[in-house]
Motif scaffolding. Sequence first.
Motif, PDB file in Angstrom:
ATOM      1  N   PHE A  91      37.950  41.583  28.390  1.00  0.00           N
ATOM      2  CA  PHE A  91      38.028  41.845  29.821  1.00  0.00           C
ATOM      3  C   PHE A  91      38.469  40.585  30.552  1.00  0.00           C
ATOM      4  CE2 PHE A  91      35.799  42.538  34.046  1.00  0.00           C
ATOM      5  CZ  PHE A  91      36.751  43.442  34.511  1.00  0.00           C
ATOM      6  N   THR A  92      39.465  40.759  31.439  1.00  0.00           N
ATOM      7  CA  THR A  92      39.995  39.659  32.244  1.00  0.00           C
ATOM      8  C   THR A  92      39.972  40.046  33.710  1.00  0.00           C
ATOM      9  OG1 THR A  92      41.482  38.947  30.464  1.00  0.00           O
ATOM     10  CG2 THR A  92      41.996  38.184  32.688  1.00  0.00           C
ATOM     11  N   VAL A  93      39.470  39.165  34.555  1.00  0.00           N
ATOM     12  CA  VAL A  93      39.538  39.346  36.005  1.00  0.00           C
ATOM     13  C   VAL A  93      40.557  38.360  36.552  1.00  0.00           C
ATOM     14  CG1 VAL A  93      38.301  39.173  38.200  1.00  0.00           C
ATOM     15  CG2 VAL A  93      37.142  40.096  36.186  1.00  0.00           C
ATOM     16  N   VAL A  94      41.521  38.859  37.313  1.00  0.00           N
ATOM     17  CA  VAL A  94      42.485  37.999  37.987  1.00  0.00           C
ATOM     18  C   VAL A  94      42.135  38.001  39.469  1.00  0.00           C
ATOM     19  CG1 VAL A  94      44.912  37.529  38.465  1.00  0.00           C
ATOM     20  CG2 VAL A  94      44.249  38.594  36.285  1.00  0.00           C
ATOM     21  N   LEU A  95      41.712  36.851  39.967  1.00  0.00           N
ATOM     22  CA  LEU A  95      41.405  36.683  41.381  1.00  0.00           C
ATOM     23  C   LEU A  95      42.329  35.575  41.894  1.00  0.00           C
ATOM     24  CD1 LEU A  95      39.622  37.334  43.852  1.00  0.00           C
ATOM     25  CD2 LEU A  95      38.023  35.582  43.056  1.00  0.00           C
ATOM     26  N   PRO A  96      43.547  35.923  42.311  1.00  0.00           N
ATOM     27  CA  PRO A  96      44.516  34.878  42.653  1.00  0.00           C
ATOM     28  C   PRO A  96      44.006  33.863  43.661  1.00  0.00           C
ATOM     29  CG  PRO A  96      45.604  37.007  42.536  1.00  0.00           C
ATOM     30  CD  PRO A  96      44.132  37.276  42.433  1.00  0.00           C
ATOM     31  N   PHE A  97      43.284  34.340  44.671  1.00  0.00           N
ATOM     32  CA  PHE A  97      42.757  33.441  45.703  1.00  0.00           C
ATOM     33  C   PHE A  97      41.235  33.484  45.685  1.00  0.00           C
ATOM     34  CE2 PHE A  97      41.719  33.036  50.431  1.00  0.00           C
ATOM     35  CZ  PHE A  97      41.626  31.640  50.363  1.00  0.00           C
ATOM     36  N   PHE A  98      40.619  32.332  45.429  1.00  0.00           N
ATOM     37  CA  PHE A  98      39.167  32.192  45.463  1.00  0.00           C
ATOM     38  C   PHE A  98      38.785  31.862  46.906  1.00  0.00           C
ATOM     39  CE2 PHE A  98      35.199  29.752  44.644  1.00  0.00           C
ATOM     40  CZ  PHE A  98      34.511  30.709  43.915  1.00  0.00           C
ATOM     41  N   PRO A  99      38.339  32.842  47.700  1.00  0.00           N
ATOM     42  CA  PRO A  99      38.370  32.714  49.162  1.00  0.00           C
ATOM     43  C   PRO A  99      37.371  31.753  49.771  1.00  0.00           C
ATOM     44  CG  PRO A  99      37.319  34.774  48.525  1.00  0.00           C
ATOM     45  CD  PRO A  99      37.857  34.170  47.269  1.00  0.00           C
ATOM     46  N   THR A 100      36.279  31.467  49.092  1.00  0.00           N
ATOM     47  CA  THR A 100      35.277  30.598  49.711  1.00  0.00           C
ATOM     48  C   THR A 100      35.445  29.146  49.273  1.00  0.00           C
ATOM     49  OG1 THR A 100      33.709  30.983  47.914  1.00  0.00           O
ATOM     50  CG2 THR A 100      33.599  32.474  49.794  1.00  0.00           C
ATOM     51  N   GLY A 101      36.539  28.840  48.616  1.00  0.00           N
ATOM     52  CA  GLY A 101      36.709  27.526  48.004  1.00  0.00           C
ATOM     53  C   GLY A 101      36.721  26.364  48.971  1.00  0.00           C
ATOM     54  N   SER A 102      37.064  26.618  50.240  1.00  0.00           N
ATOM     55  CA  SER A 102      37.121  25.514  51.194  1.00  0.00           C
ATOM     56  C   SER A 102      35.746  25.136  51.728  1.00  0.00           C
ATOM     57  CB  SER A 102      38.062  25.862  52.359  1.00  0.00           C
ATOM     58  OG  SER A 102      37.636  27.049  52.993  1.00  0.00           O
ATOM     59  N   PHE A 103      34.712  25.862  51.333  1.00  0.00           N
ATOM     60  CA  PHE A 103      33.359  25.461  51.716  1.00  0.00           C
ATOM     61  C   PHE A 103      32.537  25.293  50.447  1.00  0.00           C
ATOM     62  CE2 PHE A 103      29.314  25.371  53.946  1.00  0.00           C
ATOM     63  CZ  PHE A 103      29.664  24.690  55.096  1.00  0.00           C
ATOM     64  N   GLU A 104      32.844  24.170  49.759  1.00  0.00           N
ATOM     65  CA  GLU A 104      32.290  23.984  48.424  1.00  0.00           C
ATOM     66  C   GLU A 104      31.211  22.911  48.343  1.00  0.00           C
ATOM     67  OE1 GLU A 104      34.992  20.533  48.672  1.00  0.00           O
ATOM     68  OE2 GLU A 104      35.046  22.585  49.417  1.00  0.00           O
ATOM     69  N   PRO A 132      32.912  36.697  26.364  1.00  0.00           N
ATOM     70  CA  PRO A 132      32.868  36.429  27.806  1.00  0.00           C
ATOM     71  C   PRO A 132      34.135  36.887  28.528  1.00  0.00           C
ATOM     72  CG  PRO A 132      32.190  34.496  26.542  1.00  0.00           C
ATOM     73  CD  PRO A 132      32.753  35.477  25.563  1.00  0.00           C
ATOM     74  N   THR A 133      33.974  37.187  29.797  1.00  0.00           N
ATOM     75  CA  THR A 133      35.104  37.573  30.643  1.00  0.00           C
ATOM     76  C   THR A 133      35.977  36.361  30.935  1.00  0.00           C
ATOM     77  OG1 THR A 133      33.935  39.408  31.683  1.00  0.00           O
ATOM     78  CG2 THR A 133      35.713  38.398  32.958  1.00  0.00           C
ATOM     79  N   SER A 134      37.301  36.555  30.887  1.00  0.00           N
ATOM     80  CA  SER A 134      38.246  35.527  31.337  1.00  0.00           C
ATOM     81  C   SER A 134      38.483  35.722  32.831  1.00  0.00           C
ATOM     82  CB  SER A 134      39.566  35.646  30.579  1.00  0.00           C
ATOM     83  OG  SER A 134      39.377  35.463  29.194  1.00  0.00           O
ATOM     84  N   LEU A 135      38.461  34.621  33.588  1.00  0.00           N
ATOM     85  CA  LEU A 135      38.623  34.675  35.036  1.00  0.00           C
ATOM     86  C   LEU A 135      39.806  33.795  35.428  1.00  0.00           C
ATOM     87  CD1 LEU A 135      37.623  35.462  37.873  1.00  0.00           C
ATOM     88  CD2 LEU A 135      36.054  33.513  37.759  1.00  0.00           C
ATOM     89  N   VAL A 136      40.891  34.427  35.881  1.00  0.00           N
ATOM     90  CA  VAL A 136      42.124  33.718  36.210  1.00  0.00           C
ATOM     91  C   VAL A 136      42.183  33.484  37.716  1.00  0.00           C
ATOM     92  CG1 VAL A 136      44.640  33.744  36.086  1.00  0.00           C
ATOM     93  CG2 VAL A 136      43.280  34.813  34.264  1.00  0.00           C
ATOM     94  N   ILE A 137      42.288  32.211  38.117  1.00  0.00           N
ATOM     95  CA  ILE A 137      42.333  31.834  39.529  1.00  0.00           C
ATOM     96  C   ILE A 137      43.502  30.873  39.732  1.00  0.00           C
ATOM     97  CG2 ILE A 137      41.114  30.639  41.404  1.00  0.00           C
ATOM     98  CD1 ILE A 137      38.493  31.507  40.125  1.00  0.00           C
ATOM     99  N   TYR A 138      44.185  31.006  40.861  1.00  0.00           N
ATOM    100  CA  TYR A 138      45.324  30.140  41.168  1.00  0.00           C
ATOM    101  C   TYR A 138      44.942  29.092  42.218  1.00  0.00           C
ATOM    102  CZ  TYR A 138      48.512  32.897  38.387  1.00  0.00           C
ATOM    103  OH  TYR A 138      49.133  33.503  37.325  1.00  0.00           O
ATOM    104  N   ASP A 139      45.253  27.846  41.909  1.00  0.00           N
ATOM    105  CA  ASP A 139      45.102  26.729  42.846  1.00  0.00           C
ATOM    106  C   ASP A 139      43.790  26.794  43.623  1.00  0.00           C
ATOM    107  OD1 ASP A 139      47.463  25.377  42.171  1.00  0.00           O
ATOM    108  OD2 ASP A 139      48.651  26.736  43.370  1.00  0.00           O
ATOM    109  N   ILE A 140      42.704  26.694  42.880  1.00  0.00           N
ATOM    110  CA  ILE A 140      41.386  26.654  43.509  1.00  0.00           C
ATOM    111  C   ILE A 140      41.315  25.409  44.400  1.00  0.00           C
ATOM    112  CG2 ILE A 140      40.188  25.324  41.712  1.00  0.00           C
ATOM    113  CD1 ILE A 140      37.916  27.485  41.977  1.00  0.00           C
ATOM    114  N   HIS A 141      40.605  25.506  45.515  1.00  0.00           N
ATOM    115  CA  HIS A 141      40.686  24.474  46.545  1.00  0.00           C
ATOM    116  C   HIS A 141      40.202  23.106  46.080  1.00  0.00           C
ATOM    117  CE1 HIS A 141      40.977  22.826  50.555  1.00  0.00           C
ATOM    118  NE2 HIS A 141      39.719  22.448  50.513  1.00  0.00           N
ATOM    119  N   ALA A 142      39.137  23.063  45.324  1.00  0.00           N
ATOM    120  CA  ALA A 142      38.593  21.786  44.847  1.00  0.00           C
ATOM    121  C   ALA A 142      38.395  21.875  43.338  1.00  0.00           C
ATOM    122  CB  ALA A 142      37.263  21.477  45.538  1.00  0.00           C
TER     123      ALA A 142
END
Length: 316
Positions: A91-104, A132-142
């Motif tokens: 199972f793979t989850v693709v979440l291109p934008f991790f939305p809360t990343g700017s408040f880390e 385990p699940t693979s989680l693909v994220i693009y350009d996480i803020h930090a």
Amino acid sequence: MERPKKKQVLLFHCVEAEDLARKVAAHSDLIQLQSINWRSFDDGFPNLFIKNAHDIRGQHVAFLASFSSTEVIFEQLSVIYALPMLFVASFTVVLPFFPTGSFERIEEEGDVATAFTLARMLSNTPISRGGPTSLVIYDIHALQERFYFSDTVLPVFESGIPLLKERLQQLPALDKIVVAFPDDGAWKRFHKLLDHFPMVICNKVREGDKRFVRIKEGNPAGCHVVIVDDLVQSGGTLIECQKVLAAHGAAKVSAYVTHGVFPKKSWERFLHKNDEKAFTHFWITDSCPNTVKAIATKAPFEVLSLAGSIADALQI
């Protein structure tokens, strides 16, 4: 070493990400789109149904998510938690934008680091038959946010910068392109991916109660300067950077951000109006589907699709 055999992937997606999911599937015959009934009860709570659930047993399954608002996160998490429990091979989850990343981070007692909260929620995704699940994220803020996820998921961090590099190669006068970063943070994240271009680094300085953008390093004079960052919200910093770069002789200024968030239609500040064209190009990816729908065909915006990159990531 022999490369592993490519796998057939069944790709589910949320409502907002349907266009992107179709583009991902178009990149490979090995990706087959699946569907979910995104229904609701009368009280507004989700009433969800995964179609052909019995048929996905033993299959490689992925879900393309878009957490554009708090209103859609719960229903998607419900599906994300359910899919790996259907006896899938992986199972793979693709979440291109991790939305809360700017408040880390917590700067004073009482701050709530919502990036950590969301990472914990995703880390609770059940383990599938394949692990385990693979989680693909693009350009996480930090970059340190990769450590917010527990060992129950495998984060895969990708970047939209290769799309920008490919686009820049298509521009005239490539030798006159300079990459600019609005602050040291953007430079740290991206300079190694763009080190074959001359660079300008800006920063914010405080004078009394006001903050101003200044050029810290580099010379933009006579060049086409491309400002690069991971995301844009109101766009105020980009506009201030453009003004400073133009004042120092930049022939043209463009911008690239992986995530065009643009709350409250702040993208309107960048539209070409009459002879007012502060930004020659403004490139974003389709990591924020609602923004893509809003700015389609509006100059100076151009969307660089993550579809091919996502299709490749599903084969990892």
